[in-house]
Design a protein around this motif. Structure first.
Motif, PDB file in Angstrom:
ATOM      1  N   ALA A  40      52.613  45.008  46.229  1.00  0.00           N
ATOM      2  CA  ALA A  40      52.124  45.127  44.854  1.00  0.00           C
ATOM      3  C   ALA A  40      52.752  44.057  43.963  1.00  0.00           C
ATOM      4  O   ALA A  40      52.089  43.501  43.082  1.00  0.00           O
ATOM      5  N   GLN A  41      54.024  43.745  44.180  1.00  0.00           N
ATOM      6  CA  GLN A  41      54.678  42.683  43.406  1.00  0.00           C
ATOM      7  C   GLN A  41      54.014  41.342  43.688  1.00  0.00           C
ATOM      8  O   GLN A  41      53.781  40.546  42.762  1.00  0.00           O
ATOM      9  N   ILE A  42      53.688  41.077  44.932  1.00  0.00           N
ATOM     10  CA  ILE A  42      53.005  39.829  45.287  1.00  0.00           C
ATOM     11  C   ILE A  42      51.634  39.771  44.636  1.00  0.00           C
ATOM     12  O   ILE A  42      51.204  38.717  44.158  1.00  0.00           O
ATOM     13  N   ARG A  43      50.939  40.903  44.578  1.00  0.00           N
ATOM     14  CA  ARG A  43      49.636  40.936  43.900  1.00  0.00           C
ATOM     15  C   ARG A  43      49.787  40.647  42.410  1.00  0.00           C
ATOM     16  O   ARG A  43      48.955  39.981  41.809  1.00  0.00           O
ATOM     17  N   CYS A  44      50.867  41.139  41.801  1.00  0.00           N
ATOM     18  CA  CYS A  44      51.132  40.834  40.390  1.00  0.00           C
ATOM     19  C   CYS A  44      51.380  39.350  40.195  1.00  0.00           C
ATOM     20  O   CYS A  44      50.890  38.744  39.226  1.00  0.00           O
ATOM     21  N   VAL A  45      52.137  38.739  41.088  1.00  0.00           N
ATOM     22  CA  VAL A  45      52.407  37.297  41.017  1.00  0.00           C
ATOM     23  C   VAL A  45      51.099  36.521  41.123  1.00  0.00           C
ATOM     24  O   VAL A  45      50.826  35.619  40.315  1.00  0.00           O
ATOM     25  N   ASP A  46      50.286  36.862  42.113  1.00  0.00           N
ATOM     26  CA  ASP A  46      49.009  36.172  42.303  1.00  0.00           C
ATOM     27  C   ASP A  46      48.091  36.341  41.098  1.00  0.00           C
ATOM     28  O   ASP A  46      47.430  35.397  40.667  1.00  0.00           O
ATOM     29  N   ALA A  47      48.043  37.544  40.558  1.00  0.00           N
ATOM     30  CA  ALA A  47      47.173  37.806  39.405  1.00  0.00           C
ATOM     31  C   ALA A  47      47.634  37.013  38.187  1.00  0.00           C
ATOM     32  O   ALA A  47      46.809  36.430  37.465  1.00  0.00           O
ATOM     33  N   ALA A  48      48.935  36.980  37.932  1.00  0.00           N
ATOM     34  CA  ALA A  48      49.453  36.240  36.777  1.00  0.00           C
ATOM     35  C   ALA A  48      49.172  34.749  36.924  1.00  0.00           C
ATOM     36  O   ALA A  48      48.750  34.083  35.964  1.00  0.00           O
ATOM     37  N   ALA A  54      43.229  30.140  34.930  1.00  0.00           N
ATOM     38  CA  ALA A  54      41.926  30.318  34.278  1.00  0.00           C
ATOM     39  C   ALA A  54      42.045  30.146  32.768  1.00  0.00           C
ATOM     40  O   ALA A  54      41.199  29.505  32.136  1.00  0.00           O
ATOM     41  N   ALA A  55      43.083  30.685  32.167  1.00  0.00           N
ATOM     42  CA  ALA A  55      43.270  30.547  30.719  1.00  0.00           C
ATOM     43  C   ALA A  55      43.597  29.103  30.352  1.00  0.00           C
ATOM     44  O   ALA A  55      43.163  28.615  29.298  1.00  0.00           O
ATOM     45  N   ALA A  56      44.344  28.397  31.198  1.00  0.00           N
ATOM     46  CA  ALA A  56      44.674  26.995  30.927  1.00  0.00           C
ATOM     47  C   ALA A  56      43.425  26.115  30.969  1.00  0.00           C
ATOM     48  O   ALA A  56      43.337  25.130  30.234  1.00  0.00           O
ATOM     49  N   ARG A  57      42.461  26.490  31.804  1.00  0.00           N
ATOM     50  CA  ARG A  57      41.183  25.753  31.858  1.00  0.00           C
ATOM     51  C   ARG A  57      40.285  26.105  30.686  1.00  0.00           C
ATOM     52  O   ARG A  57      39.195  25.574  30.559  1.00  0.00           O
ATOM     53  N   GLN A  58      40.740  27.028  29.869  1.00  0.00           N
ATOM     54  CA  GLN A  58      40.011  27.511  28.705  1.00  0.00           C
ATOM     55  C   GLN A  58      38.716  28.221  29.092  1.00  0.00           C
ATOM     56  O   GLN A  58      37.689  28.089  28.440  1.00  0.00           O
ATOM     57  N   ASP A  59      38.804  29.003  30.166  1.00  0.00           N
ATOM     58  CA  ASP A  59      37.686  29.869  30.538  1.00  0.00           C
ATOM     59  C   ASP A  59      37.531  30.924  29.453  1.00  0.00           C
ATOM     60  O   ASP A  59      38.470  31.219  28.716  1.00  0.00           O
ATOM     61  N   PRO A  60      36.342  31.543  29.342  1.00  0.00           N
ATOM     62  CA  PRO A  60      36.165  32.613  28.356  1.00  0.00           C
ATOM     63  C   PRO A  60      37.151  33.752  28.598  1.00  0.00           C
ATOM     64  O   PRO A  60      37.498  34.047  29.752  1.00  0.00           O
ATOM     65  N   PRO A  61      37.614  34.403  27.529  1.00  0.00           N
ATOM     66  CA  PRO A  61      38.612  35.475  27.680  1.00  0.00           C
ATOM     67  C   PRO A  61      38.192  36.582  28.642  1.00  0.00           C
ATOM     68  O   PRO A  61      39.020  37.089  29.403  1.00  0.00           O
ATOM     69  N   ASP A  62      36.911  36.964  28.615  1.00  0.00           N
ATOM     70  CA  ASP A  62      36.445  38.010  29.537  1.00  0.00           C
ATOM     71  C   ASP A  62      36.576  37.565  30.989  1.00  0.00           C
ATOM     72  O   ASP A  62      36.930  38.357  31.861  1.00  0.00           O
ATOM     73  N   ALA A  63      36.289  36.291  31.252  1.00  0.00           N
ATOM     74  CA  ALA A  63      36.392  35.768  32.616  1.00  0.00           C
ATOM     75  C   ALA A  63      37.850  35.721  33.070  1.00  0.00           C
ATOM     76  O   ALA A  63      38.152  36.006  34.232  1.00  0.00           O
ATOM     77  N   VAL A  64      38.748  35.391  32.149  1.00  0.00           N
ATOM     78  CA  VAL A  64      40.178  35.350  32.487  1.00  0.00           C
ATOM     79  C   VAL A  64      40.658  36.741  32.867  1.00  0.00           C
ATOM     80  O   VAL A  64      41.328  36.926  33.894  1.00  0.00           O
ATOM     81  N   VAL A  65      40.320  37.731  32.066  1.00  0.00           N
ATOM     82  CA  VAL A  65      40.746  39.108  32.349  1.00  0.00           C
ATOM     83  C   VAL A  65      40.135  39.599  33.662  1.00  0.00           C
ATOM     84  O   VAL A  65      40.797  40.280  34.449  1.00  0.00           O
TER      85      VAL A  65
END
Length: 121
Positions: A40-48, A54-65
């Motif tokens: 689960a910790q590894i999944r948190c790392v991957d998700a973050a 995705a946020a750095a590429r300036q994807d839409p907020p819904d797509a980032v979430v």
């Protein structure tokens, strides 16, 4: 006399086994739970990390979430924020199976915002 001693020792193996087997079972369960927490910790790392990219590429907020939720453990809390030229993604989740424990799994990723080459205005 030697035969008498052997008869007296007969029940010790059963008693020792009755004491050791539950301890071994609990130890095995603790190992499995520990592996689930690490996964689960590894999944948190991957998700973050995926969310920060995705946020750095300036994807839409819904797509980032959505990207974060796909990679994160079920029920994880997600925070996405932007600070000047950086984005910060925090993923928090409860440990699996024993959710009553007094700690959360938490991972944070930071990425520099990429400049986009959009259409001319």
């Amino acid at each position: 006399m030697a035969g008498c001693e052997r008869r007296a020792d007969r029940g010790f193996v059963t008693a020792e086994s009755a004491m050791v087997l539950p301890v071994l079972a609990m130890f095995a369960m603790a190992l499995v739970w520990g592996l689930l927490v690490v996964a689960a910790q590894i999944r948190c790392v991957d998700a973050a990390r995926a969310g920060a990219r995705a946020a750095a590429r300036q994807d839409p907020p819904d797509a980032v979430v959505e990207v974060i939720r796909e990679a994160a453990p079920p029920g994880a809390r997600v925070t996405v924020s932007r600070e000047a030229a950086q984005v910060r993604v925090i993923v928090e989740a409860r440990p699996p199976v024993l959710r009553g424990l007094p700690f959360d799994l938490r991972e944070e990723a930071v990425a520099a915002v990429e400049e986009t080459m959009g259409a001319a205005t």
